[in-house]
Design an enzyme around this catalytic site. Structure first.
Site, PDB file in Angstrom:
ATOM      1  N   ASN A   9       0.864  -1.190   0.000  1.00 28.00           N
ATOM      2  CA  ASN A   9       0.000   0.000   0.000  1.00 28.00           C
ATOM      3  C   ASN A   9       0.900   1.239   0.000  1.00 28.00           C
ATOM      4  O   ASN A   9       1.517   1.553   1.014  1.00 28.00           O
ATOM      5  CB  ASN A   9      -0.895  -0.046   1.255  1.00 28.00           C
ATOM      6  CG  ASN A   9      -1.711   1.229   1.421  1.00 28.00           C
ATOM      7  OD1 ASN A   9      -1.783   2.069   0.522  1.00 28.00           O
ATOM      8  ND2 ASN A   9      -2.341   1.373   2.582  1.00 28.00           N
ATOM      9  N   TRP A  10       0.954   1.897  -1.133  1.00 26.55           N
ATOM     10  CA  TRP A  10       1.868   3.040  -1.254  1.00 26.55           C
ATOM     11  C   TRP A  10       1.316   4.309  -0.604  1.00 26.55           C
ATOM     12  O   TRP A  10       2.000   5.316  -0.525  1.00 26.55           O
ATOM     13  CB  TRP A  10       2.166   3.316  -2.737  1.00 26.55           C
ATOM     14  CG  TRP A  10       2.871   2.201  -3.437  1.00 26.55           C
ATOM     15  CD1 TRP A  10       3.250   0.983  -2.916  1.00 26.55           C
ATOM     16  CD2 TRP A  10       3.293   2.182  -4.808  1.00 26.55           C
ATOM     17  NE1 TRP A  10       3.870   0.218  -3.869  1.00 26.55           N
ATOM     18  CE2 TRP A  10       3.913   0.930  -5.046  1.00 26.55           C
ATOM     19  CE3 TRP A  10       3.205   3.100  -5.872  1.00 26.55           C
ATOM     20  CZ2 TRP A  10       4.439   0.582  -6.287  1.00 26.55           C
ATOM     21  CZ3 TRP A  10       3.722   2.752  -7.108  1.00 26.55           C
ATOM     22  CH2 TRP A  10       4.340   1.506  -7.310  1.00 26.55           C
ATOM     23  N   LYS A  11       0.059   4.272  -0.201  1.00 20.12           N
ATOM     24  CA  LYS A  11      -0.586   5.444   0.434  1.00 20.12           C
ATOM     25  C   LYS A  11      -0.428   6.673  -0.473  1.00 20.12           C
ATOM     26  O   LYS A  11      -0.431   6.522  -1.689  1.00 20.12           O
ATOM     27  CB  LYS A  11      -0.038   5.654   1.845  1.00 20.12           C
ATOM     28  CG  LYS A  11      -0.118   4.358   2.680  1.00 20.12           C
ATOM     29  CD  LYS A  11       0.112   4.543   4.138  1.00 20.12           C
ATOM     30  CE  LYS A  11      -0.029   3.200   4.848  1.00 20.12           C
ATOM     31  NZ  LYS A  11       0.094   3.279   6.284  1.00 20.12           N
ATOM     32  N   HIS A  95      -9.486   0.918   5.599  1.00 22.02           N
ATOM     33  CA  HIS A  95      -8.151   1.187   6.155  1.00 22.02           C
ATOM     34  C   HIS A  95      -8.274   2.177   7.317  1.00 22.02           C
ATOM     35  O   HIS A  95      -9.079   3.107   7.260  1.00 22.02           O
ATOM     36  CB  HIS A  95      -7.226   1.740   5.062  1.00 22.02           C
ATOM     37  CG  HIS A  95      -5.791   1.764   5.507  1.00 22.02           C
ATOM     38  ND1 HIS A  95      -5.285   2.753   6.312  1.00 22.02           N
ATOM     39  CD2 HIS A  95      -4.776   0.889   5.298  1.00 22.02           C
ATOM     40  CE1 HIS A  95      -4.011   2.486   6.571  1.00 22.02           C
ATOM     41  NE2 HIS A  95      -3.677   1.366   5.968  1.00 22.02           N
ATOM     42  N   GLU A  97      -6.570   4.633   8.206  1.00 20.43           N
ATOM     43  CA  GLU A  97      -6.399   6.058   7.870  1.00 20.43           C
ATOM     44  C   GLU A  97      -7.684   6.631   7.283  1.00 20.43           C
ATOM     45  O   GLU A  97      -7.982   7.813   7.464  1.00 20.43           O
ATOM     46  CB  GLU A  97      -5.202   6.219   6.915  1.00 20.43           C
ATOM     47  CG  GLU A  97      -3.885   6.050   7.682  1.00 20.43           C
ATOM     48  CD  GLU A  97      -2.745   5.475   6.872  1.00 20.43           C
ATOM     49  OE1 GLU A  97      -2.773   5.547   5.631  1.00 20.43           O
ATOM     50  OE2 GLU A  97      -1.808   4.920   7.494  1.00 20.43           O
ATOM     51  N   GLU A 167      -4.896  -4.977  10.789  1.00 24.49           N
ATOM     52  CA  GLU A 167      -3.906  -3.904  10.913  1.00 24.49           C
ATOM     53  C   GLU A 167      -4.138  -3.165  12.231  1.00 24.49           C
ATOM     54  O   GLU A 167      -4.945  -2.222  12.288  1.00 24.49           O
ATOM     55  CB  GLU A 167      -4.045  -2.904   9.750  1.00 24.49           C
ATOM     56  CG  GLU A 167      -3.680  -3.467   8.405  1.00 24.49           C
ATOM     57  CD  GLU A 167      -3.119  -2.382   7.487  1.00 24.49           C
ATOM     58  OE1 GLU A 167      -2.018  -2.585   6.965  1.00 24.49           O
ATOM     59  OE2 GLU A 167      -3.757  -1.327   7.309  1.00 24.49           O
ATOM     60  N   GLY A 173       2.860   2.419  10.758  1.00 29.75           N
ATOM     61  CA  GLY A 173       3.789   3.545  10.588  1.00 29.75           C
ATOM     62  C   GLY A 173       4.560   3.889  11.845  1.00 29.75           C
ATOM     63  O   GLY A 173       5.169   4.958  11.936  1.00 29.75           O
ATOM     64  N   SER A 213       3.857  -2.002  10.215  1.00 23.10           N
ATOM     65  CA  SER A 213       5.321  -2.020  10.398  1.00 23.10           C
ATOM     66  C   SER A 213       5.964  -3.336   9.974  1.00 23.10           C
ATOM     67  O   SER A 213       6.931  -3.788  10.596  1.00 23.10           O
ATOM     68  CB  SER A 213       5.692  -1.665  11.842  1.00 23.10           C
ATOM     69  OG  SER A 213       5.308  -0.330  12.132  1.00 23.10           O
ATOM     70  N   GLY A 234       3.143  -1.093   4.219  1.00 21.60           N
ATOM     71  CA  GLY A 234       3.114   0.328   3.893  1.00 21.60           C
ATOM     72  C   GLY A 234       4.508   0.811   3.528  1.00 21.60           C
ATOM     73  O   GLY A 234       5.004   0.581   2.418  1.00 21.60           O
ATOM     74  N   GLY A 235       5.160   1.461   4.490  1.00 22.26           N
ATOM     75  CA  GLY A 235       6.458   2.098   4.246  1.00 22.26           C
ATOM     76  C   GLY A 235       7.478   1.234   3.517  1.00 22.26           C
ATOM     77  O   GLY A 235       8.140   1.698   2.576  1.00 22.26           O
TER      78      GLY A 235
HETATM   79  P1  13P Z   1       3.321   0.509   7.567  1.00 20.84           P
HETATM   80  O1  13P Z   1       3.838  -0.772   6.973  1.00 20.84           O
HETATM   81  O2  13P Z   1       4.024   1.717   7.059  1.00 20.84           O
HETATM   82  O3  13P Z   1       3.244   0.426   9.061  1.00 20.84           O
HETATM   83  O4  13P Z   1       1.798   0.670   7.061  1.00 20.84           O
HETATM   84  C1  13P Z   1       0.920  -0.374   7.200  1.00 20.84           C
HETATM   85  C2  13P Z   1      -0.327  -0.061   6.461  1.00 20.84           C
HETATM   86  O5  13P Z   1      -1.087   0.803   6.842  1.00 20.84           O
HETATM   87  C3  13P Z   1      -0.577  -0.812   5.209  1.00 20.84           C
HETATM   88  O6  13P Z   1      -1.890  -0.613   4.778  1.00 20.84           O
END
Ligand code: 13P
Length: 251
Positions: A9-11, A95, A97, A167, A173, A213, A234-235
């Site tokens: 997920n590149w956000k 999600h 967020e 999640e 994050g 993470s 994510g990251g």
């Molecule tokens: P991180 O891997 O950056 O913690 O993000 C997880 C996430 O929200 C994937 O959807």
């Protein structure tokens, strides 16, 4: 045993040229067949070019969100039909967020799941508790409630298209991933909820992936848990080397 799914997920990261650069680097690394299903989830603006670039590869594409409404006078939204036409198979729904920054309720998330399914997408339905909820001992109740309201009335056939992503909000994050046994415990809770809402066979066949993470160092211990069927990254998915290392962790 479900096929492992590793999704990135590149956000709200990567312009179109940056997206293509990352895809090229990943395609180079993923030349030989791999044991996992790999899904990239770039921002909307990169979807179409990403799909063109991924044509002929085994890498699938997903979107980060969709409108709960169909097409028409809904300024600023993107429909499931548009996502399909841009080359998506998957879409993230629920999600954390979206839940926190955009106040998406369980009821709206349910609408989005219904719309995604009716438009032919495979939803990746995200659930998870906050740090305060965990500290208050409410994790299982929160997860069970998110599942019950989100999935309300979905048929077995619809359920077969759904992946659940656990999640925990406190792990997203933060660099503070759930311990493998914590992830396993909640994945078991999710699977038994699916068994009681549907049946044990459906529960067993549903992929439940972990996000929060995930990185090259912790991925193999997380993915070795019996109820962890993949990762939502994510990251660490923003860099070809680290994402590839996570994909490779399952070999
Ligand atoms: P991180 O891997 O950056 O913690 O993000 C997880 C996430 O929200 C994937 O959807």
């Amino acid at each position: 045993m479900n096929k492992i799914l590793i999704a990135g997920n590149w956000k709200m990261n990567k312009t179109v040229p940056e997206s293509l650069e990352l895809i090229h680097a990943l395609k180079e690394k993923l030349r030989s067949p791999c044991a996992a299903e790999v899904v990239l989830i770039p921002p909307f603006t990169s979807l179409h070019s990403a799909a063109e670039d991924l044509r002929g590869s085994d890498i699938q594409l997903g979107a980060q969100n969709l409108s709960h409404l169909g097409s028409g006078a809904v300024t600023g939204e993107v429909s499931g039909t548009m996502l399909i036409s841009a080359g998506c198979k998957y879409v993230l729904v629920g999600h954390s967020e979206r839940r926190t920054l955009f106040h998406e309720s369980d009821a709206l998330i349910h609408q989005k799941l219904k719309t995604a399914l009716s438009e032919g997408l495979h939803p990746i339905f995200c659930v998870g508790e906050s740090g305060e909820e965990r500290d208050a001992g409410k994790t299982k109740d929160i997860i069970n409630n998110q599942l019950t309201v989100g999935l309300n009335g979905l048929t077995l056939m619809e359920m077969r298209k759904i992946t659940i992503a656990y999640e925990p909000v406190w792990a997203i994050g933060t660099g503070k991933n759930a311990k493998p046994e914590q992830a396993q415990e909640i994945h078991e809770v999710i699977r038994s909820r699916l068994a009681s809402l549907y049946d044990p066979e459906l529960a067993q066949g549903t992929r439940i992936i972990y996000g929060g993470s995930v990185n090259p160092e912790n991925s193999s211990s997380l993915l070795s848990q019996s109820d962890v069927d993949g990762a939502l990254v994510g990251g660490a998915s923003l860099d070809a080397d680290s994402f590839y290392a996570i994909i490779n962790a399952i070999k």
